[in-house]
Design a protein around this motif. Sequence first.
Motif, PDB file in Angstrom:
ATOM      1  N   GLU A  72      -0.540   6.726   2.646  1.00 50.72           N
ATOM      2  CA  GLU A  72      -1.305   5.797   2.723  1.00 50.72           C
ATOM      3  C   GLU A  72      -2.906   6.151   3.265  1.00 50.72           C
ATOM      4  O   GLU A  72      -3.863   5.530   2.747  1.00 50.72           O
ATOM      5  N   HIS A  73      -2.774   6.896   4.221  1.00 51.03           N
ATOM      6  CA  HIS A  73      -4.034   7.028   4.901  1.00 51.03           C
ATOM      7  C   HIS A  73      -4.950   7.858   4.001  1.00 51.03           C
ATOM      8  O   HIS A  73      -6.257   7.490   3.761  1.00 51.03           O
ATOM      9  N   PRO A  81     -13.475  -1.337   0.588  1.00 50.89           N
ATOM     10  CA  PRO A  81     -12.020  -1.160   0.819  1.00 50.89           C
ATOM     11  C   PRO A  81     -10.914  -1.660  -0.073  1.00 50.89           C
ATOM     12  O   PRO A  81     -11.406  -2.750  -0.695  1.00 50.89           O
ATOM     13  N   LEU A  82      -9.739  -1.024  -0.059  1.00 50.39           N
ATOM     14  CA  LEU A  82      -8.930  -1.418  -0.893  1.00 50.39           C
ATOM     15  C   LEU A  82      -8.470  -3.029  -0.646  1.00 50.39           C
ATOM     16  O   LEU A  82      -8.330  -3.687  -1.754  1.00 50.39           O
ATOM     17  N   SER A  83      -8.157  -3.532   0.491  1.00 53.65           N
ATOM     18  CA  SER A  83      -7.924  -4.729   0.593  1.00 53.65           C
ATOM     19  C   SER A  83      -8.925  -5.812   0.047  1.00 53.65           C
ATOM     20  O   SER A  83      -8.812  -6.856  -0.440  1.00 53.65           O
ATOM     21  N   GLY A 138     -13.205   2.339   7.332  1.00 56.53           N
ATOM     22  CA  GLY A 138     -13.322   2.926   5.808  1.00 56.53           C
ATOM     23  C   GLY A 138     -14.604   3.887   5.546  1.00 56.53           C
ATOM     24  O   GLY A 138     -15.041   4.369   6.736  1.00 56.53           O
ATOM     25  N   SER A 169     -11.774   3.949  -1.125  1.00 53.90           N
ATOM     26  CA  SER A 169     -13.117   3.499  -0.506  1.00 53.90           C
ATOM     27  C   SER A 169     -14.171   4.343  -0.961  1.00 53.90           C
ATOM     28  O   SER A 169     -15.247   3.993  -1.396  1.00 53.90           O
ATOM     29  N   VAL A 182       0.906  -1.320   0.026  1.00 51.89           N
ATOM     30  CA  VAL A 182       0.013  -0.120  -0.056  1.00 51.89           C
ATOM     31  C   VAL A 182       0.735   1.278  -0.106  1.00 51.89           C
ATOM     32  O   VAL A 182       0.469   2.363  -0.646  1.00 51.89           O
ATOM     33  N   ARG A 220      -6.047   5.162   1.216  1.00 49.32           N
ATOM     34  CA  ARG A 220      -7.223   4.243   1.482  1.00 49.32           C
ATOM     35  C   ARG A 220      -8.648   4.684   1.352  1.00 49.32           C
ATOM     36  O   ARG A 220      -9.588   4.039   0.834  1.00 49.32           O
TER      37      ARG A 220
END
Length: 285
Positions: free
Chosen positions: A33-34, A47-49, A191, A41, A22, A37
């Motif tokens: 990163e924050h 969510p990315l994951s 998210g 979303s 990420v 993400r």
Amino acid sequence: MLERLNEAMEHIERHLDREVDVAELARIALTSEHHFRRMFSALAGIPLSEYVRRRRLTVAGAEVLAGRETLLDIAVRYGYGSGEAFARAFRAVHGVGPGEARRTGAALRSQPRMSFRLIIEGSSTMRYRIVEKEAFRLVGKKARVPLVHEGMNPAIVEFTRGVGKEALERVKGLSNGEPAGLLSVTDNAEGVEEGSELDYYLAVVTGAAPPADLDTLDVPAGTWAVFEDSGPSPQSVQHLWRDVYTQWFPSNPYRSRPGPQLLSTRLSEDGAEADSELWVPVERD
């Protein structure tokens, strides 16, 4: 910004057979990163994951049906430590195990590749200002609730009723900072997709010593983007929240940073309309 996001999406596709970094995606998108993400979303709705997991198992599913490699070889390539772990993940996405899918040629579910584009409508403007604010303290009542994008949030309604009018008036009496009055505060969100959980406060900005029975949240100094909105309640505020991440951030030299989001709302007498102010913690790109 959208061009950079699409470059990050291409990076995901090239690395589905390994751990997706990420931090590298954020570097490609020239952001944190924050913020990456949260932007993902907001734009994608998941969510990315979860997107990476679905894409990985979509590609793996095609290889399962092709039948050229063993199921264990496919499992290992896509990061699963055992055939059992791969089978569980595969079934969660496709509704059928990989072995059965290969034997029967079952129809599998597919997560399409995503790309982002900006649609310019020009039908509305967003009123905002940038505020530099010293450290402050929020004091009030807190609950963990799910996020609801449209209509009333039953968990928040129940929480507010449980706090009671007398307790809310006591909290309001502590207000002595900006933004003034009772605030709806969200923090520690998983998210921005429907159903994700977050901390929800009914709180005020105050310099007063907090009573022992109230929750507190200390907020460090920083920059805030403050958005103003008027319209039907609660739809206008919910749409504002969405528009901040899908329209304002891609068009302005700021990104979100960790921290609570503050909402001040003044309802009309019948509760149908609201004048609102949404404070979002930001930093320059």
